[in-house]
Design an enzyme around this catalytic site. Sequence first.
Site, PDB file in Angstrom:
ATOM      1  N   CYS A 173       0.834  -1.195   0.000  1.00 43.68           N
ATOM      2  CA  CYS A 173       0.000   0.000   0.000  1.00 43.68           C
ATOM      3  C   CYS A 173       0.872   1.251   0.000  1.00 43.68           C
ATOM      4  O   CYS A 173       1.508   1.553  -1.005  1.00 43.68           O
ATOM      5  CB  CYS A 173      -0.980  -0.036   1.181  1.00 43.68           C
ATOM      6  SG  CYS A 173      -2.371   1.116   0.991  1.00 43.68           S
ATOM      7  N   GLU A 213      -1.632  -9.219   3.399  1.00 41.60           N
ATOM      8  CA  GLU A 213      -1.528  -9.806   4.734  1.00 41.60           C
ATOM      9  C   GLU A 213      -2.876 -10.262   5.272  1.00 41.60           C
ATOM     10  O   GLU A 213      -2.940 -11.164   6.123  1.00 41.60           O
ATOM     11  CB  GLU A 213      -0.883  -8.813   5.715  1.00 41.60           C
ATOM     12  CG  GLU A 213      -1.687  -7.571   6.055  1.00 41.60           C
ATOM     13  CD  GLU A 213      -1.475  -6.403   5.113  1.00 41.60           C
ATOM     14  OE1 GLU A 213      -1.765  -5.250   5.513  1.00 41.60           O
ATOM     15  OE2 GLU A 213      -1.040  -6.629   3.966  1.00 41.60           O
ATOM     16  N   HIS A 240      -3.567  -5.124   0.257  1.00 40.82           N
ATOM     17  CA  HIS A 240      -3.100  -5.646   1.547  1.00 40.82           C
ATOM     18  C   HIS A 240      -3.149  -7.181   1.555  1.00 40.82           C
ATOM     19  O   HIS A 240      -4.106  -7.779   2.049  1.00 40.82           O
ATOM     20  CB  HIS A 240      -3.964  -5.093   2.684  1.00 40.82           C
ATOM     21  CG  HIS A 240      -3.729  -3.649   2.968  1.00 40.82           C
ATOM     22  ND1 HIS A 240      -2.773  -3.211   3.850  1.00 40.82           N
ATOM     23  CD2 HIS A 240      -4.306  -2.533   2.451  1.00 40.82           C
ATOM     24  CE1 HIS A 240      -2.777  -1.887   3.889  1.00 40.82           C
ATOM     25  NE2 HIS A 240      -3.703  -1.449   3.048  1.00 40.82           N
TER      26      HIS A 240
END
Length: 545
Positions: free
Chosen positions: A381, A509, A507
């Site tokens: 990001c 994750e 993102h």
Amino acid sequence: MTKHIFVTGGVVSSLGKGLTSASIGMLLEQRGLSVRMQKLDPYINVDPGTMSPYQHGEVYVLDDGSETDLDLGHYERFTNSPLNRHSNYTTGQIYLSVINKERRGEFLGQTVQVIPHITNEIKAALAMPAGEGVDVVITEIGGTAGDIESQPFLEAIRQFSLDAGKENCLYIHLTLVPYLKAAAELKTKPTQQSVGILRQIGIQPDILICRTERSLSRDDRAKIALFCNVPVEAVIEEKDKDFSVYEVPLSLVEHGLDELIVRKLGLKAGPLKLEQWRDLLHRLRNPEHELSIAVVGKYSEHRDAYKSIYEALDHAGVAHRAQILIQRIHSEAVEREGPERLLAGVDGILVPGGFGERGIEGKVDAVRFARQRGIPFFGICLGMQCAVAEFARNVMGLERANSTEFDKNNPHPVICLLDEQRTITDKGGTMRLGAQPARLTPDSRAATCYGTLDISERHRHRYEFNNVYRPKFTEHGMQVAGTSPDGILVEVVEIPSHPWFVGVQYHPEFKSQPTRPHPLFAGFVGAALKRHPARTEPGGGDGGA
């Protein structure tokens, strides 16, 4: 009928209700049951999207674009429960819904009160995840028993068992049994008082889970059971875990929690299957390698601000049988002291997301250090946007290149506001949010990691790569390796000549699990692993400039 488990907390906050709830969900799933997870938060913010990471930790984003509490990250890492906007409610959302109904005249002139209007709205929220094929809904109540702001939620779950039937509801209370060094003994009084608060409002816990740094004796458990009006077998020890949070489910199994829940709710559950989870813990306990990964962020002193990133790195480490030693580096410290001092000797550098100008130049310096020294780099990001700005300044010669978020008048706005954001003034829930499709460039590193060209990832941003500069970036060696399906929004950038340099606008994750690490994190850690032997050989060093 769907069964409901309510998890409350007492004595102190941060006891780990989220991890405990997620562990219960995982155990029930591993017994063949269909589980849904839910979190009710007592703060008045409508969602966590506008809250500071210092106060609240990371904002966890779901596929449908909901900005939620970080505990939902635990739910997704431990279970397969599908999560959506009905999986996280706040006091702000509940009151806003009731006020909107009152404004529309739905209460026909009634005096709107906490009971029954607010509690009815909460009960409606509790029922949302239930449905055909769902065996159990696990609802975590944020805050601590006795908090003023938690009272409507506790009252609602008390009433819920009257509507759904007590046989269909189970109350689990997580509490603290502290050890006093001066007295050299565990103290059960805080637990007794916490349970007493619940009983005063009409909730009798069925099971007590006791967080403790020392094992409970038989006498301790008997004393808690007697004063809290529960069977001794329902006093479950949850001792602090020094090694890994992924030990929690096995610890609860050792004390018979899953069997107790199945029996009390009359669930038709199969045998517990934990082979995959035991293999995960074996890999965690027996790494073959050790890697140092620097995470250069604006909130590095607050571990929960990058919770999912740290977990995703650990997941990738498990896949490569490597222990990840995470170096939490504050980007402002990089500005003050320079990357050479703080980042020398690491095997990989990750720059995560964030908002605001503070610490940005430290992130840019970290990117430059990784690019020039051939250190595997992963930008997420804002981390990707910093990588774009650094490349523009130091490779393309575009002096002061920056994002318009930080310098509205910079001469080279290589990162700019999304077109759809230009007329938006409200801050809450207005970014580009949730799962968005993307198409990867064939033969790119990202495509190699994913093993496919079409992906879907979760987003949370307002700014984007400025397409005016795209040809110039390609000319100087930074490849656009992924875009939105229409080719307009840049999703992935790479430097093919670098050992491993990948930046993504989304993102990743949020989609990593301990038994299924995200492919980009696995690729990043794999690249760091390749670098590690060369760095540790005599004369290997971090030479170059």
